[in-house]
Scaffold this active site. Structure first.
Site, PDB file in Angstrom:
ATOM      1  CG  MET A 250     103.518 -70.459  20.220  1.00 53.16           C
ATOM      2  SD  MET A 250     104.847 -69.453  19.507  1.00 53.16           S
ATOM      3  CE  MET A 250     106.179 -69.779  20.693  1.00 53.16           C
TER       4      MET A 250
ATOM      5  CG  ASP B 118     100.972 -69.894  16.769  1.00 55.90           C
ATOM      6  OD1 ASP B 118      99.894 -69.318  17.028  1.00 55.90           O
ATOM      7  OD2 ASP B 118     102.072 -69.502  17.241  1.00 55.90           O
TER       8      ASP B 118
END
Lengths: 524, 500
Positions: B84, B243
Site C-alpha cells: 500500500m 495488501d
C-alpha cells in the site's frame, strides 16, 4: 622459636573455615568443612547449631595437624550474621537455628518494624535482623522463647563451646537488632518488643578484647592448646572490611559475593534507609553497609537459567562475550532485584527486570547489563552513604569470589569512576578476625587494631577506571535512567505481588484502554 | 451460470511479485514468484523502480501459465493487490518520473506536520479516518512538490504500486477504494477523494485517478500487454485491493464479526466494519475494505513473531521452534509474574513511538528460559489484545472469529494463548498466499462466479482448524493489567535511553 600464628575461624552459611595466619597477614594453612542447611517450608532457612561446633572441631583439628600448636598465640571467630539459636540452660538447642536468609517474619516486620527501631538498632526493618524472627517465635513458638536460657549468635555459640563463657562481641550481636547502636549495649526498648530479658542474652564486650581461654574440653575436641586466648570477633561483613584495612573514613570495602555488600567506615553514628549501621571491628566505631541481595547470585542465575549453561567455564565464556560489548550495553539496563531489594528501598516484592531491549541486544548484552546493574547499585549506595556521612569515599577495596572477575571489577571502576583495589590473597574475611587476634596479643610490636590491619592487609593492586570522556558520559546518563527505574516500577511490583498472593485471578471488569490513551505527546 | 475457468491473482509486494491461478472451488492451479530489492539511497528513504514490478509481473505470469499448463484463454478475470501507500508519478506521456516512494519510507515527517497544521489534526482524522503518518501517500506527494519542483511540474498521473501494474496491463488509470483510503486523501464515508483535503493541500484533482470498488472491472488486457505477458487480450481486470484488505478477502474476513490477524514479524489486526468507524485519536487505521459497503479498522504491532525469533536467535539458537515453545508449556498462565513488553522495534499501535523499547519485568530466582519464552508468547498476545480493545472501543460490532495467518500461527501453544487472551476463536485457512488469493477472489466476483465477495469467500476459502478459547481464558486478566501499566511507567525511560 617460630613466628607467632593467630587462628581465625570463619563460620559462614555454607562452610566452617579455620585459617592460620602469620604476622604479615599471609595464610599459612587453611582447613574447610562444609555445612548444610534445610528449608522445611518455603522461605524458611535453618541449620543445626550442633553442626557448627562439629564443623569447627573438624576444621580446627585438621588445621592443628598442620601447624605447631605452640606457635599459636590467639584465636578469634567471625561468622554469618543475624543467624541465632535458642538454647536451654545446658546449652542445648531448643529448636534449629534460624538463618539470616530466612524470610518467615514478613508480617512481623510489617507489624512491629518502625522508624524508632531503626534509629536505635541501626537496622531498617526487614526480615534479616534476628529481632523479627524472635517476634515470629513469640507469635508461633512462645514455648521455645519461654524456655530459652540464652539466645546465641554464632559467635556466642562457638565462644561458649571454646571457653565455657556466655560472652559475645557487640560487633557479632548487633546484627540481631537488639543492641542500641549509639551505646553498644542491649536496648531495653528493643528487648521489650520481643519479650526477652537481658539475662537471656550473652554478655557484650568490645570486639578485639580477650574474652577467655580455650578450656581443656575444647582443647581435646579441637587440637588447640588449653588456655589459648579467645579474642572477641565480629560478623563476617565487618571482618571482610577489617581484612582490607577499611578502618578510616573515606575507605570502603566491596564484598562481591552471592550478595554484594558495600561497607564504609564511620567515626560517627548515622542511621539511614540507605544503609544498615553495624559495629565496626574497630571498637566504638561504626560500619555502614549497603546490601544487594542478588549480587553474584544474579550472575549465577543468569548462567544457569537464561544462558542454560552452568558448566565450569560458563562464566569465562559469558565474560569474554560481554567484554566485547560497548560500555552501556547499547542502552540495555538490568535491575538486579531477583530476590527483592534491600538498601535503599527495602522492598521484598521488588523483582528483576531488563529494560530497553531492542533487536540488536543479545545474550552478551544481557549479561553485561547484569554486571552494570550491580555496579549502578553501588554508585547509588556510595552516593547515599556519602550524603549521610558528609564525605566522599576515596579508596574502594573489593574482595569475595566476584573480585576474581576482571570484567566485573573493571565495570565497577568505570561506573563508580574510582579506582578499585583487588588482592591476590584470599581469606580476607578470616584475616579480619586474625587482625583482631593479633592486635589483642600485640603480635610483632605495634598494638592497636588499625595499625595491625594496615600491616597485615597486603597485596592490593589497583584497577583504574578506563573510560574516556564520551563513554564516561554515557555511563553518567545511564546511571540517571537506572536510578529512576525502581521508582517507576515499584507500583508494578506491588501489583505483581498482589496477584501472586490472590491466585487464582479475580474476575471483574476487564482492564480497558482509556479514551485518551497513553501515547506520547501527540503532535499538535 | 456455472463457475468455470481460472482467475489470476497478483501480489505486488515489497520484495516480490507473485502470480496465483485459482479455480472456482478455491483450489490452486499454480503459483509463481519473481523477486526484487528496494533501495535506500539515504537514511529513512525507501524507493523502488516501478519497472521492477512490471518485469516481475510479466515473469511470474508467464511462469505460472507455463508451469501449470494453463491456457491464457482459461483465465476469466484478473485481480491485482499489493504494497500500500507507495507513490508512483507519471508524466503526460505516461512515463514514470522518478522511483516510487514506498510505504516504509520515513522521510516525510516535516510534510506530515505541515498537512496536520494545514487541515487541522482533528478535522483530518474526522474526514480521512487517519493521522497523516509518514508511511502514507499524502506526505510523499507534498515532499516531491517541495523538494523536486521540476519533476512535480511535469507530473500528470498518480498511482499506487499495484495500480501501476494494472495500468501496464490495461492502459487505465484507476485506484481501488481500499488502497485509496490508504493515501489518506480520501473521504472515508464517501469512499472517494475528499475535495476538502485535496484542495487544502493545494493538489490538482486531475492528478488523481478515478476510484473503483475492488470487484469492479476497470479495463481489460491490451494487445501490447498480452504480447508481453502471454495473457489473452481482452481479459477483464478488476480494481483489486491494498495488501491488507486483499489478505482479509483471501482468508474470508469480509463481514463484520470475522476479523483477520497476521502474526508475522509484525502483527496486524484487521476488523471489517459495516460503517466507517474512526478512532478519534487516529490510533487505529481506518480504511475502506475491498468489499463494497464495508470498511475496516486496522492496528499494527511492530514486533510479533519477530519477538519470538529474537528470543530464539539470541538465547536458544540451537533449539527448533517446537523445542522452544515446549519450554513454555509447563509454565502457568501469567508466567509467575513475568511480563514481556514486545517493543523491540518501537511500536505503532496503540502507542506510535519509535523510541519505545522492550522489557522483561518481574524476574525472580525462580524464573528461567521457559518463563521468558512464555512471557514473550503472552506479551505479543497482550499487544494484539491492546489493538482489539481499541477496536472494541471504536466499533461496537462484536468479533466472533479471527482468521489467522503468518509464521506465529504454526505454534499450537501460541494460538491457544492468543485465543485465551483475546477470548475469541482463532481459525486457520488453507490459503497459502493470502494477498494474491484475495485479489483473485475479487476477480472471481467480477467474472460472475459468485454474486458477492462474501459468497465467493464461502466457496473458495477453506478453513483448516479452529482454536477456541479454553479453560485458561480469563486467567490472564490480572497479568494483562500489569502489562498495560508497563509502557506508561517506562515511556520516559525509553526517551532517556535514546538520548544516552
Amino acid at each position: 622459636m617460630n613466628r607467632p600464628l593467630v587462628i581465625a575461624v570463619d563460620l559462614s552459611t555454607t562452610a566452617c573455615k579455620a585459617v592460620a595466619f602469620e604476622p604479615g597477614g599471609a595464610p599459612v594453612a587453611i582447613a574447610r568443612v562444609a555445612l548444610t542447611k534445610v528449608s522445611p517450608q518455603p522461605g524458611w532457612q535453618e541449620q543445626d547449631s550442633q553442626g557448627w561446633w562439629t564443623a569447627a572441631c573438624a576444621a580446627l583439628t585438621e588445621l592443628m595437624a598442620r601447624v605447631d600448636a605452640a606457635d599459636v598465640v590467639a584465636i578469634c571467630v567471625t561468622h554469618q550474621r543475624e543467624t541465632f539459636v535458642c538454647l536451654d540452660e545446658d546449652g542445648a538447642a531448643l529448636r534449629p537455628a534460624i538463618l539470616w536468609l530466612d524470610t518467615r517474619a514478613a508480617s512481623q516486620v510489617r507489624r512491629i518494624g518502625s522508624k524508632r527501631i531503626h534509629e536505635v538498632s541501626g537496622k531498617p526493618p526487614s526480615t534479616t535482623p534476628s529481632l523479627y524472627k524472635l517476634a515470629w517465635l513469640a507469635d508461633h513458638e512462645p514455648d521455645v522463647l519461654r524456655r530459652t536460657s540464652t539466645v546465641a549468635d554464632v559467635h556466642a555459640y562457638l565462644v561458649r563451646r571454646l571457653t565455657g563463657r556466655w560472652v559475645t562481641s557487640w560487633a557479632s550481636a548487633d546484627p540481631s537488632g537488639l543492641v542500641d547502636m549509639r551505646t553498644f549495649e542491649y536496648s531495653p526498648e528493643l528487648l521489650a518488643t520481643v519479650g526477652l530479658r537481658v539475662d537471656q542474652l550473652p554478655e557484650l564486650v568490645a570486639p578485639g578484647v580477650t574474652i577467655g581461654e580455650v578450656s581443656e574440653e575444647a582443647a581435646l575436641a579441637t587440637g588447640l592448646q588449653t588456655g589459648l586466648p579467645v579474642v572477641a570477633g565480629a560478623g563476617d561483613g565487618q571482618c571482610a572490611g577489617l581484612g582490607a584495612a577499611i578502618c578510616e573514613e573515606g575507605r570502603a570495602y566491596l564484598n562481591l559475593g552471592t550478595a554484594v555488600t558495600l561497607g564504609c567506615h564511620s567515626e560517627r553514628y548515622h542511621a539511614s534507609l540507605a544503609f544498615r549501621t553495624l559495629s565496626s571491628p574497630v571498637a566504638g566505631k561504626w560500619t555502614l553497609e549497603a546490601v544487594l541481595a542478588s549480587g553474584a547470585l544474579s550472575l549465577a542465575w543468569f548462567g544457569r537459567e537464561v544462558a542454560g549453561d552452568d558448566s565450569p567455564n560458563a562464566y569465562q565464556r559469558l565474560e569474554a562475550a560481554a567484554a566485547e560489548i560497548a560500555p552501556g550495553s547499547e542502552g540495555l539496563l538490568f535491575l538486579p532485584y531477583i530476590s527483592g531489594v534491600g538498601t535503599p528501598y527495602w522492598d521484598s516484592a521488588a523483582r528483576g527486570a531488563w529494560v530497553g531491549l531492542r533487536e540488536r541486544h543479545g545474550l552478551a548484552h544481557m549479561y553485561r547489563a547484569v554486571l552494570e546493574g550491580t555496579a549502578f547499585e553501588q554508585l547509588i549506595a556510595l552516593s547515599m552513604i556519602g550524603s549521610a556521612v558528609g564525605s566522599d569515599t576515596i579508596v574502594i577495596r573489593a574482595m569475595g569470589g566476584g573480585s576474581r572477575s576482571s570484567l566485573w571489577v573493571q565495570v565497577l571502576a568505570d561506573i563508580l569512576g574510582k579506582p578499585v583495589e583487588v588482592t591476590q590473597r584470599s581469606e580476607t574475611t578470616a584475616l579480619g578476625a586474625a587482625i583482631l587476634a593479633a592486635a589483642a596479643m600485640s603480635v610483632d610490636g605495634e598494638g592497636g587494631v588499625v595499625a595491625t590491619a594496615k600491616r597485615m592487609s597486603r597485596g592490593w593492586r589497583t584497577v583504574e577506571p578506563e573510560l574516556g570522556g564520551v563513554e564516561a558520559e554515557r555511563y553518567r546518563r545511564l546511571a540517571e535512567v537506572y536510578a529512576r527505574l525502581y521508582p517507576v516500577l515499584s507500583p508494578i511490583f506491588r501489583d505483581i505481588d498482589e496477584i501472586g498472593r490472590t491466585d487464582p485471578p479475580a474476575t471483574g471488569p476487564r482492564p480497558r484502554l482509556g479514551r485518551r490513551g497513553c501515547g506520547p505527546g501527540w503532535p499538535g | 451460470m456455472t463457475a468455470s475457468g481460472i482467475v489470476l491473482g497478483l501480489d505486488v509486494s515489497t520484495t516480490a511479485t507473485k502470480a496465483i491461478l485459482i479455480r472456482p472451488d478455491g483450489s490452486v492451479a499454480g503459483v509463481a514468484s519473481s523477486e526484487y530489492d528496494f533501495e535506500s539511497p539515504h537514511p529513512l528513504w525507501a524507493e523502488q523502480d516501478p519497472a521492477l514490478w512490471w518485469a516481475a509481473a510479466r515473469e511470474s505470469i508467464a511462469t505460472v501459465l507455463r508451469e501449470s499448463g494453463t491456457s491464457a484463454d482459461d483465465i476469466v478475470a484478473i485481480g491485482a493487490a499489493g504494497q500500500m501507500h507507495g507513490l508512483v508519478l507519471l508524466d503526460e506521456h505516461e512515463v514514470v518520473l522518478r522511483p516510487a516512494i514506498l510505504w516504509n519510507d520515513q522521510r516525510t515527517a516535516a510534510e506530515c506536520d505541515w498537512i496536520r497544521e494545514t487541515v487541522g489534526r482533528e478535522r483530518f482524522i474526522a474526514i480521512t479516518g487517519n493521522e497523516p503518518l509518514t508511511g502514507f501517500t499524502a506526505g510523499k506527494l507534498i515532499w516531491v512538490r517541495e523538494h523536486e519542483p521540476e519533476l512535480w511540474a511535469r507530473a500528470r498521473h498518480m498511482l499506487l504500486p499495484k495500480d501501476y501494474v494494472r495500468f501496464k496491463l490495461t492502459g487505465e488509470h484507476a485506484l481501488d477504494v481500499a488502497d485509496g483510503a490508504g493515501t489518506v486523501l480520501f473521504d472515508l464515508r464517501t469512499r472517494t477523494w475528499s475535495d476538502e483535503v485535496v484542495a487544502a493541500l493545494g493538489l490538482e484533482s486531475t492528478l488523481l485517478p478515478r476510484t473503483v470498488e475492488g470487484p469492479e472491472i476497470v479495463g481489460s488486457v491490451t494487445e501490447e500487454a498480452a504480447a508481453a505477458t502471454g495473457l489473452r487480450a481482452g481479459t477483464p481486470v478488476v480494481g483489486g485491493a491494498g495488501d491488507q484488505a486483499a489478505n482479509a478477502v483471501g482468508t474470508g474476513a469480509v463481514v463484520p464479526g470475522i476479523g483477520a490477524m497476521s502474526v508475522g514479524t509484525s502483527g496486524v489486526v484487521f476488523v471489517p466494519t459495516a460503517a466507517p468507524a474512526i478512532e478519534p485519536d487516529g490510533r487505529l487505521h481506518a480504511f475502506c475494505h475491498a468489499v463494497p459497503g464495508t470498511w475496516h479498522l486496522m492496528g499494527v504491532t511492530l514486533s510479533a513473531a519477530g519477538s519470538l525469533k529474537w528470543l530464539r536467535d539470541e538465547l536458544a539458537p540451537d533449539k527448533s521452534w517446537d523445542e522452544l515453545t515446549a519450554l513454555a508449556e509447563p509454565i502457568r498462565p501469567g508466567s509467575d509474574g513475568l511480563v514481556f513488553l514486545p517493543y523491540l522495534s518501537g511500536e505503532r499501535t496503540p502507542y506510535p513511538d519509535p523510541l519505545a523499547r522492550g522489557a522483561f519485568v518481574g524476574l525472580t530466582v525462580r524464573h528461567g528460559l521457559g518463563h521468558m519464552v512464555r512471557a514473550v508468547l503472552e506479551g505479543v498476545a497482550f499487544s494484539l489484545r491492546d489493538v482489539f480493545e481499541l477496536v472494541r472501543d471504536t466499533s461496537p460490532e462484536p468479533l466472533r472469529e479471527l482468521r489467522a495467518s503468518g509464521g506465529g500461527t504454526n505454534s499450537v501453544l501460541w494460538k491457544q494463548i492468543i485465543a485465551d487472551v483475546l477470548d475469541v476463536p482463532i481459525s486457520l485457512t488453507r490459503t497459502a498466499e493470502g494477498v494474491a488469493t484475495g485479489a483473485a477472489i475479487l476477480a472471481a466476483v467480477a467474472a460472475g462466479w459468485y454474486p458477492t465477495v462474501g459468497d465467493a469467500c464461502e466457496a473458495m476459502v477453506e478453513l483448516a482448524g479452529t482454536t477456541p478459547p479454553g479453560p485458561d481464558a480469563g486467567a490472564y486478566e490480572a497479568a494483562y493489567g500489569v502489562y498495560r501499566s508497563l509502557y506508561p511507567a517506562l515511556r520516559e525511560s525509553f526517551v532517556a535511553l535514546a538520548r544516552v
